[in-house]
Design a protein around this motif. Structure first.
Motif, PDB file in Angstrom:
ATOM      1  N   ILE A 140       0.836  -1.211   0.000  1.00  9.96           N
ATOM      2  CA  ILE A 140       0.000   0.000   0.000  1.00  9.96           C
ATOM      3  C   ILE A 140       0.867   1.255   0.000  1.00  9.96           C
ATOM      4  CG2 ILE A 140      -1.620   1.372   1.379  1.00  9.96           C
ATOM      5  CD1 ILE A 140      -2.893  -1.310   2.250  1.00  9.96           C
ATOM      6  N   VAL A 141       1.893   1.239   0.845  1.00  7.67           N
ATOM      7  CA  VAL A 141       2.782   2.397   0.927  1.00  7.67           C
ATOM      8  C   VAL A 141       3.434   2.656  -0.431  1.00  7.67           C
ATOM      9  CG1 VAL A 141       5.002   3.187   1.844  1.00  7.67           C
ATOM     10  CG2 VAL A 141       3.229   2.336   3.383  1.00  7.67           C
ATOM     11  N   ALA A 142       3.828   1.588  -1.091  1.00  8.38           N
ATOM     12  CA  ALA A 142       4.427   1.736  -2.422  1.00  8.38           C
ATOM     13  C   ALA A 142       3.424   2.378  -3.381  1.00  8.38           C
ATOM     14  CB  ALA A 142       4.873   0.378  -2.934  1.00  8.38           C
TER      15      ALA A 142
ATOM     16  N   ASN B 282       2.905   6.070  -2.674  1.00  6.41           N
ATOM     17  CA  ASN B 282       4.024   6.899  -3.091  1.00  6.41           C
ATOM     18  C   ASN B 282       4.167   6.983  -4.606  1.00  6.41           C
ATOM     19  OD1 ASN B 282       5.904   7.985  -0.813  1.00  6.41           O
ATOM     20  ND2 ASN B 282       5.060   6.050  -0.081  1.00  6.41           N
ATOM     21  N   ILE B 283       3.985   5.835  -5.252  1.00  4.45           N
ATOM     22  CA  ILE B 283       4.135   5.824  -6.716  1.00  4.45           C
ATOM     23  C   ILE B 283       2.930   6.498  -7.376  1.00  4.45           C
ATOM     24  CG2 ILE B 283       4.271   4.343  -8.763  1.00  4.45           C
ATOM     25  CD1 ILE B 283       5.718   2.308  -6.814  1.00  4.45           C
ATOM     26  N   GLY B 284       1.738   6.140  -6.876  1.00  5.46           N
ATOM     27  CA  GLY B 284       0.521   6.656  -7.494  1.00  5.46           C
ATOM     28  C   GLY B 284       0.110   8.027  -6.992  1.00  5.46           C
ATOM     29  N   SER B 285       0.873   8.578  -6.071  1.00  7.71           N
ATOM     30  CA  SER B 285       0.572   9.900  -5.507  1.00  7.71           C
ATOM     31  C   SER B 285      -0.888  10.022  -5.072  1.00  7.71           C
ATOM     32  CB  SER B 285       0.885  11.008  -6.524  1.00  7.71           C
ATOM     33  OG  SER B 285       2.200  10.919  -6.960  1.00  7.71           O
TER      34      SER B 285
ATOM     35  N   GLY C 167       4.829   5.689   5.757  1.00 10.68           N
ATOM     36  CA  GLY C 167       4.765   5.720   4.299  1.00 10.68           C
ATOM     37  C   GLY C 167       3.833   6.819   3.820  1.00 10.68           C
ATOM     38  N   GLY C 168       2.742   6.997   4.537  1.00 10.91           N
ATOM     39  CA  GLY C 168       1.773   8.039   4.190  1.00 10.91           C
ATOM     40  C   GLY C 168       2.392   9.414   4.326  1.00 10.91           C
TER      41      GLY C 168
END
Lengths: 309, 305
Positions: free
Chosen positions: B77-79, B82-85, B164-165
């Motif tokens: 989810i964190v990925a 971050n990737i999908g903004s 991550g958020g």
């Protein structure tokens, strides 16, 4: 006389269906004390009460001068207990278990490790102590049970049937260890068994329980004297039965004789008893088939005294 | 040093070439720590045991696998955030545990028996109660250890999500508030599930039996509640749909945290109104206290045998 290690006063424990202890009053001093009784005589119940785990129905008891009803944790900090039943997890090593249990007795991690190594060595476990307990023989498991009872250096250990399930050699080893705990280690011992014979060998004092009541309590020395018995078997004379003749002759010499089939059971008064028997057998012209010192079983203590010839 | 006394005798020369020196019995005159220390030691060893630490290599596998399974979705989810903004957490903090209830249930069902059934099955419990600690100390240590173990594996992913958020630039205040609520909710959940797990594990020395019961009580009951709620909702019985969640630990936790922390619910319908919220919280509290009480009563019987 120092203060008693254990004292019980009119101690009674009733379960819904059975009275396990009935008005029991005893005092146990330092040293090794044997607690003898047949199964169901109340030995294990007494130990549970002494550990403060089971409330008595009435009466009082004290261990190391502390009341069992109110001071359980203090008593258990200075008392070791070896249960009768299996109580060892098979998948840990003896060292791991004893270290853990020493900590559960309030020792710091470092002290617990040192004490565990010491006690396991004292009970005779060396390299095996790094292997899981599941692979141990009964004798080794009994030693681990004993080691955990000693791990926190108690002032008193309560050993419930420590020789149970052991072969004769293992039994001797265990009894030797118990003797050492009482003498060398200077730890008082209360050890139970249903065999009087084995406790006679290691105890300074023997307490006999029957049906939750105190049957006898005395120093082993006195005990042995009044209970040691020779069994004698002789050949017959042409006209009369040899055992009849010999029994009459021995009674005439002041010995206490009981009959058990063809066997004569003669109480040993002192060393002269052997001589009297030898002389009488010779004088009467009997053949001596057997002259043997008997190991007592509990049952003999309960035989009414009026059985003599 | 554990002993201030000198050895009872000097090292006796052994007759053979043996190297075992009998230094005699040494008495221990060091410190004897109190029940607090003993309870803490038991707590720590039980908590470690729940993750297989201090046990055989084999017993580490399952708890470690489950802990990883618990955390993996959070990492993904964190990925994605971050990737999908993304501008919010795709899975709210409060729903993460419910979404991964299968993993939590397996962890509880496998480790609760580990914590208590072993001592019963091998009757090691006798050796504990022959020591200074009292029944309540044992139960407290085991209860807190199970709770802490659950809290650890459920909260670690939340920490991952939170950090991550923030990394992805999600609003700090909002994230912090929701994260805090989620963590407090997990505290309630951990206490609740630890109680349920330990009670059933302590009822039987048979491990397999305990595992099955715990799975049924946690997972099957939650499934059943959701089905009943769905049917009730379809039929328009919204009150019933809101109340039925009281009957399963997971839905009970969900209802309680919705009211306590204004968390986002995983259920079709939340407990009805303030009354519903209060009842859910009281029942959750009652379950926790009740579990503790049942364990105490259970060990009262065991201590005397």
């Amino acid at each position: 006389m120092t203060a008693p290690v254990i004292s019980a006063e009119r101690l009674t424990k009733r379960f819904p269906s059975v009275t396990a202890l009935d008005d029991l009053t005893i005092e146990v001093g330092a040293g090794v004390t044997g607690l003898v009784g047949s199964n169901g005589a109340g030995k294990s119940t007494l130990i549970k009460i002494l550990l403060g785990l089971l409330p008595a129905t009435s009466g009082r008891a004290a261990v190391l001068g502390r009341d069992v009803a109110t001071d359980g944790p203090h008593i258990r900090a200075r008392v070791g207990y070896m249960p009768e039943h299996d109580c060892l997890p098979p998948d840990v090593t003896a060292t791991e278990l004893v270290v853990h249990l020493a900590r559960m007795s309030g020792l710091s991690a470092t002290s617990a490790r040192e004490r565990a190594a010491d006690t396991l060595r004292h009970v005779g476990l060396y390299e095996e102590r790094y292997r899981p307990i599941g692979g141990y023989s009964t004798g080794m498991q009994q030693r681990v049970k004993l080691a955990q009872a000693l791990a926190h250096d108690p002032q008193l250990v309560l050993l419930d049937e420590p020789t149970n399930g052991l072969d004769p050699a293992g039994r001797d080893d265990m009894l030797g260890l118990i003797r050492r705990i009482g003498s060398e280690f200077g730890i008082s011992v209360l050890v139970t068994s249903h065999l009087l014979g084995e406790l006679e060998r290691v105890s300074d004092h023997v307490v006999v329980l029957d049906g939750g009541r105190l049957l006898q309590s005395q120093a082993t020395r006195d005990f042995t004297r009044t209970t040691q018995v020779l069994s004698v078997e002789v050949t017959d004379l042409p006209a009369r039965r040899g055992d009849d003749v010999l029994a009459a002759a021995l009674v005439a010499h002041g010995l206490v004789v009981r009959r058990e089939g063809r066997l004569l059971l003669v109480d040993i008064a002192d060393d002269a008893t052997y001589d009297v028997i030898r002389d009488q057998v010779a004088d009467l012209g009997l053949g001596l088939i057997r002259l043997q010192q008997e190991r007592h079983h509990m049952a003999e203590l309960f035989r009414p005294a009026g059985d003599s010839a | 040093m554990t002993s201030s006394e000198p050895p009872a005798g000097l090292v006796r020369p052994s007759r053979s070439d043996g190297v075992i020196h009998d230094i005699g019995y040494r008495h221990y005159s060091g410190e004897r720590l109190d029940r607090g220390y003993i309870t803490r030691s038991l707590f720590v060893s039980s908590l470690r045991g729940a993750f297989g630490l201090g046990r055989s290599g084999r017993s580490k596998i399952l708890p470690m696998l489950l802990a990883s399974a618990m955390a993996l979705p959070a990492v993904v989810i964190v990925a994605v955030i971050n990737i999908g903004s993304l501008d919010e957490q795709p899975l709210p903090y409060s729903r993460y545990a419910i979404a991964l209830q299968l993993v939590i249930a397996i962890f509880l069902a496998s480790q609760a028996p580990q914590l208590v059934s072993r001592d019963l099955r091998f009757r090691t419990i006798t050796l504990y109660f022959a020591r200074p600690l009292e029944r309540i100390d044992y139960v407290t240590a085991k209860y807190l250890a199970m709770t802490a173990a659950l809290l650890l594996i459920t909260s670690a992913p939340l920490v991952v999500l939170y950090l991550g958020g923030l990394l992805a630039g999600l609003p700090f205040d909002e994230q912090t508030a929701e994260f805090a609520g989620g963590m407090l909710g997990l505290l309630v959940l951990s206490f609740l599930l630890a109680g349920v797990g330990l009670v059933f594990a302590a009822l039987t020395p048979r491990r397999g039996f305990a595992v099955a019961i715990i799975i049924v009580v946690v997972l099957v009951s939650s499934g059943a509640v959701n089905i009943v709620a769905a049917v009730a909702w379809e039929e328009g019985a919204f009150d019933l749909a809101g109340w039925v969640g009281l009957l399963s630990p997971l839905t009970l936790f969900d209802g309680a945290q919705v009211w306590l922390f204004e968390a986002e619910s995983s259920a079709l319908i939340s407990p009805p109104g303030t009354l519903g919220g209060v009842v859910y919280c009281l029942v959750a509290l009652g379950c926790i206290a009740g579990s503790f009480g049942i364990l105490l009563a259970r060990y009262r019987r065991l201590a005397a045998t």
